[in-house]
Each structure stands twice: as structure tokens, then as C-alpha cells.
Design a protein around this motif. Structure first.
Motif, PDB file in Angstrom:
ATOM      1  N   VAL A 170       0.992  17.230  -0.574  1.00 37.83           N
ATOM      2  CA  VAL A 170       0.239  16.345  -1.478  1.00 37.83           C
ATOM      3  C   VAL A 170       1.102  15.977  -2.691  1.00 37.83           C
ATOM      4  O   VAL A 170       1.132  14.825  -3.117  1.00 37.83           O
ATOM      5  CB  VAL A 170      -1.080  17.023  -1.929  1.00 37.83           C
ATOM      6  N   GLU A 171       1.849  16.955  -3.206  1.00 39.43           N
ATOM      7  CA  GLU A 171       2.718  16.708  -4.368  1.00 39.43           C
ATOM      8  C   GLU A 171       3.724  15.589  -4.071  1.00 39.43           C
ATOM      9  O   GLU A 171       3.907  14.686  -4.884  1.00 39.43           O
ATOM     10  CB  GLU A 171       3.469  17.986  -4.749  1.00 39.43           C
ATOM     11  N   ALA A 172       4.328  15.681  -2.901  1.00 37.85           N
ATOM     12  CA  ALA A 172       5.343  14.688  -2.522  1.00 37.85           C
ATOM     13  C   ALA A 172       4.744  13.284  -2.535  1.00 37.85           C
ATOM     14  O   ALA A 172       5.416  12.311  -2.878  1.00 37.85           O
ATOM     15  CB  ALA A 172       5.891  15.020  -1.140  1.00 37.85           C
ATOM     16  N   GLU A 173       3.478  13.216  -2.192  1.00 35.41           N
ATOM     17  CA  GLU A 173       2.803  11.933  -2.105  1.00 35.41           C
ATOM     18  C   GLU A 173       2.423  11.379  -3.485  1.00 35.41           C
ATOM     19  O   GLU A 173       2.380  10.172  -3.691  1.00 35.41           O
ATOM     20  CB  GLU A 173       1.518  12.163  -1.305  1.00 35.41           C
ATOM     21  N   TYR A 174       2.126  12.261  -4.414  1.00 39.97           N
ATOM     22  CA  TYR A 174       1.600  11.827  -5.717  1.00 39.97           C
ATOM     23  C   TYR A 174       2.643  11.723  -6.828  1.00 39.97           C
ATOM     24  O   TYR A 174       2.358  11.184  -7.886  1.00 39.97           O
ATOM     25  CB  TYR A 174       0.448  12.732  -6.153  1.00 39.97           C
ATOM     26  N   ILE A 175       3.825  12.241  -6.581  1.00 42.18           N
ATOM     27  CA  ILE A 175       4.824  12.254  -7.661  1.00 42.18           C
ATOM     28  C   ILE A 175       5.133  10.829  -8.144  1.00 42.18           C
ATOM     29  O   ILE A 175       5.239  10.582  -9.352  1.00 42.18           O
ATOM     30  CB  ILE A 175       6.096  13.031  -7.239  1.00 42.18           C
ATOM     31  N   ASP A 176       5.189   9.870  -7.221  1.00 41.92           N
ATOM     32  CA  ASP A 176       5.482   8.489  -7.631  1.00 41.92           C
ATOM     33  C   ASP A 176       4.329   7.846  -8.394  1.00 41.92           C
ATOM     34  O   ASP A 176       4.535   6.962  -9.214  1.00 41.92           O
ATOM     35  CB  ASP A 176       5.844   7.635  -6.412  1.00 41.92           C
ATOM     36  N   GLN A 177       3.121   8.297  -8.117  1.00 44.36           N
ATOM     37  CA  GLN A 177       1.955   7.753  -8.830  1.00 44.36           C
ATOM     38  C   GLN A 177       1.904   8.258 -10.262  1.00 44.36           C
ATOM     39  O   GLN A 177       1.343   7.612 -11.139  1.00 44.36           O
ATOM     40  CB  GLN A 177       0.667   8.135  -8.106  1.00 44.36           C
ATOM     41  N   LEU A 178       2.480   9.441 -10.496  1.00 44.48           N
ATOM     42  CA  LEU A 178       2.462   9.990 -11.856  1.00 44.48           C
ATOM     43  C   LEU A 178       3.694   9.584 -12.672  1.00 44.48           C
ATOM     44  O   LEU A 178       3.663   9.635 -13.893  1.00 44.48           O
ATOM     45  CB  LEU A 178       2.342  11.518 -11.812  1.00 44.48           C
ATOM     46  N   ARG A 179       4.733   9.172 -11.972  1.00 38.54           N
ATOM     47  CA  ARG A 179       5.984   8.840 -12.667  1.00 38.54           C
ATOM     48  C   ARG A 179       5.814   7.807 -13.798  1.00 38.54           C
ATOM     49  O   ARG A 179       6.394   7.974 -14.869  1.00 38.54           O
ATOM     50  CB  ARG A 179       7.028   8.354 -11.648  1.00 38.54           C
ATOM     51  N   PRO A 180       5.006   6.740 -13.621  1.00 41.74           N
ATOM     52  CA  PRO A 180       4.907   5.727 -14.692  1.00 41.74           C
ATOM     53  C   PRO A 180       4.348   6.255 -16.021  1.00 41.74           C
ATOM     54  O   PRO A 180       4.555   5.624 -17.056  1.00 41.74           O
ATOM     55  CB  PRO A 180       3.951   4.675 -14.104  1.00 41.74           C
ATOM     56  N   ILE A 181       3.660   7.387 -16.020  1.00 37.59           N
ATOM     57  CA  ILE A 181       3.097   7.882 -17.295  1.00 37.59           C
ATOM     58  C   ILE A 181       4.133   8.668 -18.103  1.00 37.59           C
ATOM     59  O   ILE A 181       3.919   8.944 -19.281  1.00 37.59           O
ATOM     60  CB  ILE A 181       1.825   8.755 -17.100  1.00 37.59           C
ATOM     61  N   VAL A 182       5.265   9.005 -17.464  1.00 33.80           N
ATOM     62  CA  VAL A 182       6.261   9.870 -18.122  1.00 33.80           C
ATOM     63  C   VAL A 182       6.630   9.413 -19.539  1.00 33.80           C
ATOM     64  O   VAL A 182       6.565  10.194 -20.480  1.00 33.80           O
ATOM     65  CB  VAL A 182       7.510  10.066 -17.221  1.00 33.80           C
ATOM     66  N   PRO A 183       6.992   8.112 -19.743  1.00 32.22           N
ATOM     67  CA  PRO A 183       7.406   7.712 -21.104  1.00 32.22           C
ATOM     68  C   PRO A 183       6.306   7.892 -22.138  1.00 32.22           C
ATOM     69  O   PRO A 183       6.602   8.040 -23.328  1.00 32.22           O
ATOM     70  CB  PRO A 183       7.743   6.223 -20.962  1.00 32.22           C
ATOM     71  N   TYR A 184       5.050   7.869 -21.708  1.00 29.83           N
ATOM     72  CA  TYR A 184       3.931   7.922 -22.671  1.00 29.83           C
ATOM     73  C   TYR A 184       3.499   9.340 -23.015  1.00 29.83           C
ATOM     74  O   TYR A 184       2.679   9.536 -23.902  1.00 29.83           O
ATOM     75  CB  TYR A 184       2.741   7.118 -22.126  1.00 29.83           C
ATOM     76  N   ILE A 185       4.021  10.330 -22.299  1.00 27.93           N
ATOM     77  CA  ILE A 185       3.622  11.708 -22.592  1.00 27.93           C
ATOM     78  C   ILE A 185       4.822  12.580 -22.977  1.00 27.93           C
ATOM     79  O   ILE A 185       4.675  13.766 -23.214  1.00 27.93           O
ATOM     80  CB  ILE A 185       2.871  12.357 -21.390  1.00 27.93           C
ATOM     81  N   THR A 186       6.008  11.972 -23.031  1.00 27.75           N
ATOM     82  CA  THR A 186       7.207  12.757 -23.315  1.00 27.75           C
ATOM     83  C   THR A 186       7.337  13.073 -24.802  1.00 27.75           C
ATOM     84  O   THR A 186       7.255  12.196 -25.642  1.00 27.75           O
ATOM     85  CB  THR A 186       8.471  12.000 -22.847  1.00 27.75           C
ATOM     86  N   GLU A 187       7.524  14.351 -25.114  1.00 32.15           N
ATOM     87  CA  GLU A 187       7.777  14.808 -26.485  1.00 32.15           C
ATOM     88  C   GLU A 187       8.933  15.793 -26.450  1.00 32.15           C
ATOM     89  O   GLU A 187       9.151  16.456 -25.433  1.00 32.15           O
ATOM     90  CB  GLU A 187       6.556  15.548 -27.055  1.00 32.15           C
ATOM     91  N   THR A 188       9.668  15.895 -27.559  1.00 31.33           N
ATOM     92  CA  THR A 188      10.722  16.898 -27.636  1.00 31.33           C
ATOM     93  C   THR A 188      10.307  17.969 -28.627  1.00 31.33           C
ATOM     94  O   THR A 188       9.902  17.668 -29.741  1.00 31.33           O
ATOM     95  CB  THR A 188      12.049  16.256 -28.089  1.00 31.33           C
ATOM     96  N   LEU A 189      10.380  19.230 -28.194  1.00 27.46           N
ATOM     97  CA  LEU A 189      10.131  20.348 -29.105  1.00 27.46           C
ATOM     98  C   LEU A 189      11.496  20.904 -29.477  1.00 27.46           C
ATOM     99  O   LEU A 189      12.308  21.211 -28.605  1.00 27.46           O
ATOM    100  CB  LEU A 189       9.271  21.430 -28.427  1.00 27.46           C
ATOM    101  N   ARG A 190      11.732  21.020 -30.773  1.00 26.58           N
ATOM    102  CA  ARG A 190      13.062  21.408 -31.243  1.00 26.58           C
ATOM    103  C   ARG A 190      13.322  22.913 -31.110  1.00 26.58           C
ATOM    104  O   ARG A 190      12.409  23.728 -31.296  1.00 26.58           O
ATOM    105  CB  ARG A 190      13.232  21.018 -32.713  1.00 26.58           C
ATOM    106  N   ALA A 191      14.593  23.262 -30.838  1.00 26.71           N
ATOM    107  CA  ALA A 191      15.017  24.667 -30.829  1.00 26.71           C
ATOM    108  C   ALA A 191      14.686  25.265 -32.189  1.00 26.71           C
ATOM    109  O   ALA A 191      14.787  24.581 -33.213  1.00 26.71           O
ATOM    110  CB  ALA A 191      16.514  24.743 -30.570  1.00 26.71           C
ATOM    111  N   GLY A 192      14.255  26.520 -32.201  1.00 19.10           N
ATOM    112  CA  GLY A 192      13.931  27.172 -33.466  1.00 19.10           C
ATOM    113  C   GLY A 192      12.447  27.132 -33.798  1.00 19.10           C
ATOM    114  O   GLY A 192      11.976  27.885 -34.647  1.00 19.10           O
TER     115      GLY A 192
END
Ligand SMILES: [Zn+2]
Length: 401
Positions: A170-192
Motif C-alpha cells: 500500500v505504501e508503494a502505491e501511495y507515496i506518489d500521492q503524498l509527494r506533492p504535500i512535501v514542500p508545504y509541510i517541510t520544516e528544519t529543526l536546528r541542531a542544539g
């Protein structure tokens, strides 16, 4: 496209259009349109003169109104063929997400303003559809549900598939459907950055007798370092994000949330302490979906609905009696991991803060000297009353428990 739902004979004459100011707009999305597109004018709602105002026939304004309708309302609330409501009626709800109601203004004057754009709402800015179908055709489609109600069909289907097939298929099938949201949920947590973690119990306690018969004053030694870290793989049981035998490090934004997450009982001792990120982490932040980022088309609203749904499943409490709800969050966590994230940040269901789950526990180190022991004094519950079953009423569905 026959049988339009709004009884307007023709496009209103341009002289009938109105203007609304920043203060009279409710949703941040509309306020942003005024900031971008506004021209000095007199507001038709509050009468403010020489204020930046946007025309009610402005394309961006109409598009934003349509996005807000889709976000907040189900089609049955405003499509007169499906229910009692209408689009104009949504503008008279107090409060409503569009335009403030000015108590000094007559309902007739307000109606004039609303009616000046209702035709355009239905017929212009086709990037967003608010009506599934017209005429008899409506019975062939499911009505649109509010984006905010987080009912993405993608996750509904995935949930079903996970009951029938191995998760990796199921994961293999859905990974492409979730890929477009990546830029909208990406955050960087800083070291420290420091985070909190809790574990039930303590390592040991000691006391000395000061006076015969006097109560003992204990000194406590908490669990620390590896003892409070991610569990060894061989004993790792299923969690919100991990399947059994997978060891992730769960941390929280504050001490109270970390403690609440392990569901201690009153009277129990809990060890707490800090972990510090040893490198920058790229995480999926699913705490708050943002309509002002995704709103310009049906496609963008669909992505927003998917994010809202993921947010919703992660922040829904999973009682010990029903841990099967973990299946979907584990499935999502695995896809997010495969999409290159180091972890996930999500709202806590039991505390006021939020959680961070790190896929590679070595990305955070124990902070020397951060140990503490806390005694749980009281656990509070928030409850809501549910409607009671009425033996005289007719129900379409009944589920025995
Ligand atoms: Zn105004």
C-alpha cells in the motif's frame, strides 16, 4: 451547466459593485487580498473613507471567497438543491468567515453588497468549484465536504487498503500521492534545540532516619541517558509512528506534554529530562495546515485537505482499547520517512504542546544534568456531552457496541 442555483438574470452592472476594507474582512486570506489589491475608496460595509478597499468583483477576492466556502462549508449548507441554505445566507451568519457584520448597517444594504458578488462567486474564477453538479446531475455525485473537516478520500482509501494488503504494498502505491504535500509541510529543526522526554518510574530512592518515627525524606534518582532514550529494538512495541520492532525517539516540546504523553496515573513518579538535536533535522510539520498557502485551485485545496487529514489522524487520541488506529499513522510515518524526512512534528492529544518523533534516535543526545523526578498529583480530563439515543426516533444506522 443548466439550471443555475442563483436566481440572477444577468451579470450585475459594474456600477453596482461594492468595495470592502481590510477591517471588514474576517479571514486572513481576504485581508491579504485587500493588502495586495486594495485601492483607496469608501468601504461599503463600515463607511470608512479613503481606506484601502477591494472591489467585490475583483478576481482575487472572488477566488478567495470560493476557497473560504470550500474550506468551511459542506455543499449541503449552501447548494439549495441539497439543503435549505444558499450562498448569500452564509454571509449573514454571525460570525462568518468572510465579511464582518456591521450592526449599524441595515440587512437590506448588506444584502445589496452580498448580492453584488454572488453571481460572480458561482460563475467566475472556475479554478475552484463550489457546486458539484447542476440540475438532476447532482444525484450522481457526492456533495463536497468542507476541506477543514479533514475527510481526504486518499486516506479513506488507504485505510481500507491497509486492511486487505501488506502495508509495504500500500505504501508503494501511495507515496506518489503524498509527494506533492512535501514542500508545504517541510520544516528544519536546528541542531542544539532541546526537547523533553519522560519515562514512568525512577531508578532508585534513598532516605536517612533523622528522628525516630519521623517520616522519611526521600531523595530520588531518575532514569537518565540510555535508560530514558528510545527503547532497544528488541523490546520496542508499537507506537503512534512506529511498528513493533522499530525504535523511534519520541520527544515533546515541554515537560508537561512529555509527562502527559506517557499517561501516568496520579501518585506515580516520572523521570524527565532533555535531549538535544545533534544535527539539523528536516521534519514533516503537521501541526497546522494553512489556507493562505494552498487555496488557488481545486488541486491546491485537495492538497490542503490531505494535510488537514494527516494532521487529524496524528492528533486523534488512540485509547489503549483501540490501538488499531495506529495502523494509519504508522503507514503515514513510513511514507514520510521514505519521502526523506528525519521525523514528524505533530500536536499532542493529551498535552497543550506538541511532539517530535525522530526516525534515527542517534540524531539527539541526552543533556547531562537535565534529569528530574516529578510526582503526578492530578490528571485532568476534558469532556463533552454527546446526544443521547432516543428510542422514539428513526435512525438510518445503528451500530451495536
Ligand atoms: Zn469596512
Amino acid at each position: 451547466m443548466s439550471d443555475p442555483i442563483v436566481n440572477v438574470d444577468s451579470t450585475p452592472d459594474p456600477v453596482d459593485t461594492h468595495r470592502v476594507c481590510f477591517d471588514c474582512c474576517v479571514a486572513p486570506l481576504l485581508k491579504q487580498v485587500v493588502v495586495r489589491e486594495g485601492q483607496p475608496a469608501t468601504c461599503s460595509l463600515c463607511g470608512a473613507s479613503n481606506a484601502p478597499c477591494v472591489d467585490t468583483g475583483n478576481h482575487e477576492f472572488l477566488l478567495a471567497i470560493k476557497a473560504l466556502i470550500r474550506y468551511h462549508f459542506g455543499e449541503w449548507e449552501y447548494h439549495s438543491k441539497l439543503g435549505d441554505g444558499s450562498i448569500e445566507e452564509l454571509f449573514f451568519r454571525d460570525p462568518n468567515p468572510f465579511l464582518k457584520i456591521n450592526p449599524q448597517q441595515s440587512a437590506i444594504d448588506r444584502e445589496d453588497i452580498v448580492m453584488s458578488c454572488v453571481y460572480d462567486i458561482v460563475n467566475r474564477a472556475p479554478q475552484i468549484s463550489i457546486i458539484t453538479a447542476f440540475g438532476r446531475d447532482i444525484y450522481n455525485y457526492a456533495p463536497m465536504t468542507p476541506v477543514a473537516s479533514a475527510g481526504s478520500a486518499i486516506l479513506f482509501e488507504a485505510r481500507k487498503a491497509l486492511k486487505e494488503r501488506n502495508h509495504f504494498l500500500v505504501e508503494a502505491e501511495y507515496i506518489d500521492q503524498l509527494r506533492p504535500i512535501v514542500p508545504y509541510i517541510t520544516e528544519t529543526l536546528r541542531a542544539g534545540t532541546r526537547w523533553h522526554r519522560a519515562r514512568q518510574g525512577i531508578k532508585k530512592r534513598s532516605a536517612s532516619i533523622t528522628h525516630a518515627g519521623a517520616p522519611l525524606d526521600y531523595a530520588y534518582q531518575p532514569h537518565d541517558k540510555v535508560d530514558i532514550g528510545a527503547p532497544p529494538i528488541v523490546i520496542a512495541s508499537a507506537g503512534r509512528a512506529n511498528r513493533p520492532g522499530v525504535s523511534y525517539l519520541y520527544l515533546a516540546s515541554d515537560l508537561a506534554t512529555a509527562a502527559a504523553e506517557i499517561r501516568p496515573h496520579p501518585g506515580e513518579l516520572v523521570s524527565v529530562g532533555n535531549f538535544e538535536l545533534v544535527r539539523d533535522l528536516r521534519v514533516a510539520d503537521i501541526r497546522a495546515h494553512d489556507l493562505t498557502k494552498l487555496w488557488r485551485s481545486d488541486g491546491e485545496l485537495e492538497l490542503l485537505e490531505l494535510i488537514a487529514t494527516i494532521e487529524d489522524v496524528f492528533s486523534t487520541a488512540a485509547p489503549p482499547s483501540n490501538r488499531s488506529t495506529y495502523t494509519v499513522t504508522q503507514f503515514l510515518a513510513e511514507i514520510l520517512r521514505q519521502l526523506g524526512f528525519d521525523g514528524i512534528v505533530f500536536r499532542s492529544t493529551v498535552g497543550d504542546g506538541y511532539n517530535l518523533v525522530i526516525f534515527d534516535p542517534s540524531a539527539a543526545d541526552w543533556v547531562e544534568g537535565s534529569s528530574k523526578v516529578i510526582d503526578v498529583k492530578r490528571v485532568t480530563y476534558e469532556t463533552v456531552d454527546r446526544p443521547l439515543f432516543d428510542p422514539m426516533a428513526h435512525y438510518d444506522f445503528t451500530f451495536e457496541h
